[in-house]
Design a protein around this motif. Structure first.
Motif, short mmCIF file in Angstrom:
data_model
loop_
_atom_site.label_atom_id
_atom_site.label_comp_id
_atom_site.label_asym_id
_atom_site.label_seq_id
_atom_site.Cartn_x
_atom_site.Cartn_y
_atom_site.Cartn_z
N PRO A 138 1.68 -12.56 1.96
CA PRO A 138 3.12 -12.77 2.15
C PRO A 138 3.92 -11.68 1.44
O PRO A 138 3.43 -11.08 0.48
N GLY A 141 3.60 0.91 -7.09
CA GLY A 141 2.80 -0.24 -6.68
C GLY A 141 3.59 -1.47 -6.27
O GLY A 141 3.03 -2.52 -5.98
N ARG A 187 -1.32 -8.86 -9.84
CA ARG A 187 -1.57 -7.56 -10.47
C ARG A 187 -1.77 -7.72 -11.97
O ARG A 187 -1.04 -8.46 -12.61
P1 ADP Z 1 4.60 1.85 -3.78
O1 ADP Z 1 5.83 1.02 -3.98
O2 ADP Z 1 4.11 2.44 -5.05
O3 ADP Z 1 4.77 2.85 -2.68
P2 ADP Z 1 2.73 0.68 -1.98
O4 ADP Z 1 3.70 0.49 -0.89
O5 ADP Z 1 1.78 1.81 -1.86
O6 ADP Z 1 3.48 0.80 -3.36
O7 ADP Z 1 1.96 -0.68 -2.21
C1 ADP Z 1 0.95 -0.82 -3.15
C2 ADP Z 1 -0.13 -1.74 -2.64
O8 ADP Z 1 0.32 -3.07 -2.59
C3 ADP Z 1 -0.60 -1.40 -1.25
O9 ADP Z 1 -1.99 -1.53 -1.22
C4 ADP Z 1 0.08 -2.45 -0.41
O10 ADP Z 1 -0.61 -2.69 0.78
C5 ADP Z 1 0.07 -3.64 -1.32
N1 ADP Z 1 1.13 -4.60 -1.05
C6 ADP Z 1 2.38 -4.35 -0.62
N2 ADP Z 1 3.08 -5.49 -0.53
C7 ADP Z 1 2.28 -6.48 -0.94
C8 ADP Z 1 2.45 -7.90 -1.07
N3 ADP Z 1 3.60 -8.49 -0.77
N4 ADP Z 1 1.39 -8.62 -1.51
C9 ADP Z 1 0.23 -8.02 -1.80
N5 ADP Z 1 0.02 -6.70 -1.70
C10 ADP Z 1 1.02 -5.94 -1.27
#
Ligand code: ADP
Ligand code: MG
Length: 671
Positions: free
Chosen positions: A251, A282, A434
């Motif tokens: 979600p 992240g 996390r």
């Molecule tokens: P950043 O904000 O640093 O660009 P990313 O978009 O790369 O972060 O996301 C970091 C990781 O978290 C990725 O592997 C992404 O798929 C995962 N992610 C993003 N949103 C969620 C969520 N709501 N729940 C779990 N994991 C997520």
């Protein structure tokens, strides 16, 4: 201005282009030359004004050519020495001439002395100055005396009318402009010195407020101008957007939902969006961008996503393909390393409008890229791009919406001032589960323990990064270190699969290494700082950073953010070499004690000041000269409110005020 071209050139270096700018060239500090101290009362180490008559002047040649003058006030003797002097100065020092001297009393060879004092020849009754003596920022070839005379002249001539009316000033509890300016250039000796030096005196507050108000006016006017431009309306049709969100294995976080809702509203407006999406490393910004892209695409417009490095752009590509191709979205890849044929194919598809989402590096805004219908431009890690590059991408559409993303958080005061022409959304929450990254500082002398740590972690199935940072700004050197480290670590860990990634690899080679790492075919990845941004391998839970003492805070934070992306506890080991400079020690302490990117950014800003913090790339924006982002928060807030009010009222004060403070200069406006 009534000066010679040579002088005007020097004034220009100080940002002074018109007489009125002279009035706004305010002192750095003051010297008190209003009191005369009898020689017998002047103590060693004190800076004083004394008067004495020349007894004899002599040019000595040993040990260095020096002008030595003996003076007396009848009670005491004083020597003054000049290492650099003009022949005319020697002539001036006639026995019997009376000098007024300003300098520090020091123990000398023959008695008390002053070295290189400020002095002038006076008569017996030459009056003392009535105000403190201002010391101005100046430039070589322009003396304090010359500058002071010019500023005095300007102050006598300029009316310095107020731009703000009395009611407003009373409400803000600020003094009048003219009085404040005059006061700061010639403060009376009785003034509270601390309030002058620390710039808390009401006169300083008025000037700081004016400066901030000018900045806010410029930014808010730009903001409003943008609202009058036309952009495609891209309302949420809930087809692709919903399909994407439904297809995810997790979600959305509350913060992601909120940002998505805000962006969705922006896109539905007939004006171009300029939104900065901030979120710590992240926090899941990519997904927010992907949903925004779906909204544009379901309205039959194209989207461009630009990332600062090829590695990061490729990660986006593979992630977004994985998410979006099942939904039928057509993705293209554009990077400098593409072969001519593949590139032509990609560009043709973009120009024909077949491609719905183009992902790439700065290659995306080269001249040969033409979009059929660009509706949304997304810029990842926006602070890595120059203002000009972002504008070039935006120019690819008629007036596309723009979403900029940054993991380098901008402290609140900075976003209230330098980013006041943008809308800002913040993702202030991490995806659940996390684990915070544990940070250890380790002296390079204890390298062995680190090696053992890597061995243990990999034995348990984890993966690790070993980062060799940029050394002395030389890419070649960095590469050499990375290669050497790679060789050493291969020998150290004969039973581990060690990989290497750096900026000189071809795009496809880089992609291969990153893929190997992702697929766990590589356990230990030696990398240059190319992995600093965006790289996302959740199984990597250990990071070793070499020469951490050389890296900046935001770089360390970004690097550290490459681990702690999964649900396993992660560790970042910062190796440092002694001796540590004070600044390096402070940085390591901050990164050790903090995990919150905003707090780190705030401390970074405090340590470096906004000029360095914003970096050369943002240097379109003239920096604040008087106001201090940290200490004058209340003034920034007030200035913003007043700016909005003046603009809303269509007040002529706004124009007058901007004219005074910006004149020929312009705050750089981020289109
Ligand atoms: P950043 O904000 O640093 O660009 P990313 O978009 O790369 O972060 O996301 C970091 C990781 O978290 C990725 O592997 C992404 O798929 C995962 N992610 C993003 N949103 C969620 C969520 N709501 N729940 C779990 N994991 C997520
Ligand atoms: Mg990212």
């Amino acid at each position: 201005m009534p000066f010679s071209p040579a002088v005007e050139k020097q004034l220009e270096k100080l940002g002074i282009r018109a007489t009125r700018d002279l009035a706004l060239h305010l002192p750095l500090r003051y010297e008190d030359e209003t009191k005369l101290t009898p020689l017998k009362d002047a103590r060693i180490g004190e800076s004083v004004v004394v008067e004495a008559e020349v007894v004899e002047a002599d040019v000595k040649y040993r040990p260095r050519k020096t002008l030595v003058v003996k003076l007396t006030d009848g009670e005491r003797d004083l020597w003054i020495r000049f290492l650099n002097f003009y022949p005319s100065q020697v002539k001036q020092m006639q026995p019997g001439k009376r000098l007024r001297l300003f300098g520090e009393m020091r123990p000398g060879l023959f008695g008390v002395e002053m070295v290189h004092p400020k002095y002038r020849i006076v008569g017996k009754d030459t009056p003392m100055p009535k105000s403190l003596t201002p010391v101005y920022p100046t430039t070589t070839g322009l003396s304090q005396h010359e500058l002071r005379t010019m500023i005095e002249g300007a102050l006598d001539k300029l009316a310095l009318e107020d731009t703000l009316d009395d009611d407003l000033l009373a409400e803000l509890r600020l003094g009048h402009f003219r009085e404040s300016v005059h006061f700061l250039h010639r403060p009376p000796p009785k003034v509270d010195r601390a309030s002058l030096d620390e710039r808390t005196h009401p006169a300083w507050r008025r000037l700081k407020f004016d400066e901030l108000l000018a900045q806010q006016l410029a930014m808010r006017i730009a903001y409003r101008e943008r609202r009058s431009k036309v952009a495609p309306k891209l309302p949420d049709k809930h087809t692709l957007t919903n399909a994407l969100v439904k297809s995810l294995p997790f979600p959305l976080t509350r913060a992601q939902k909120k940002s998505i809702a805000t962006i969705s509203k922006d896109l539905a407006q007939p004006h171009p969006m300029r939104r900065l999406l901030q979120g710590d490393v992240g926090s899941g910004k990519t997904l927010v961008a992907a949903v925004a892209a779906m909204q544009a695409i379901e309205n039959q417009w194209q989207v461009a996503l630009m990332a600062p490095t090829e590695i990061l752009a490729e990660q986006h590509e593979s992630k977004l393909r994985h998410w979006l191709e099942p939904l039928g979205v057509k993705v293209a890849w554009v990077a400098g390393s593409l072969k001519a044929r593949a590139k032509k194919q990609a560009l043709d598809a973009i120009a024909a409008g077949e491609t719905q989402l183009a992902i790439g590096t700065h290659a995306l805004f080269q001249e040969d890229v033409h979009f059929a219908k660009l509706g949304l431009a997304i810029v990842d890690e926006q602070h890595r791009f120059g203002v000009g590059q972002r504008l070039a991408l935006a120019a690819k559409g008629i007036e596309p919406h723009q979403l900029m993303m940054s993991a380098t958080p901008i402290p609140r005061t900075l976003s209230m001032s330098y980013y006041a022409d943008l809308d800002v959304s913040v993702i202030d929450e991490m995806p659940p589960g996390r684990m915070p990254v544990l940070t250890k500082l380790v002296d390079d002398a204890r390298r062995d323990e680190v090696v053992q740590r890597v061995r243990d972690a990999c034995a348990e199935g984890a993966q690790a990064y070993w980062v060799c940072p940029l050394i002395e700004e030389s890419e070649a050197l960095q590469l050499k270190t990375a290669l050497e480290t790679f060789e050493t670590l291969k020998t150290t860990f004969p039973d581990l699969a060690v990989g290497l990634v750096h900026g000189r690899l071809k795009g496809s080679e880089k992609a291969q290494v990153m893929d190997d790492f992702k697929q766990k075919r590589i356990q230990l990845l030696v990398a240059t700082t190319v992995i600093e941004v965006g790289v996302d391998v959740p199984n990597a839970t250990l990071m070793v950073i070499e020469h951490a003492e050389r890296l900046g805070l935001s770089q360390l934070h970004q690097l550290r953010g490459r681990v702690g992306r999964g649900s396993q506890e992660s560790l970042a080991i910062l190796l440092y070499h002694r001796p540590l400079s004070e600044a390096a020690r402070a940085r390591l302490k901050i990164i050790y004690e903090n995990t919150d990117g905003f707090e780190i950014a705030r401390q970074d800003l405090l340590m470096r000041g906004p000029g360095e913090y914003l970096g050369a790339r943002q240097s379109g924006a003239p920096l604040l000269r008087f106001a201090d982002l940290e200490r004058d928060v209340d003034l920034i807030e007030t200035a913003r409110d007043v700016a909005d009010r003046l603009i809303a009222e269509g007040s002529p004060a706004a124009v007058k005020h901007l004219e005074r403070w910006l004149g020929t200069k312009r705050f750089y406006l981020k289109a």
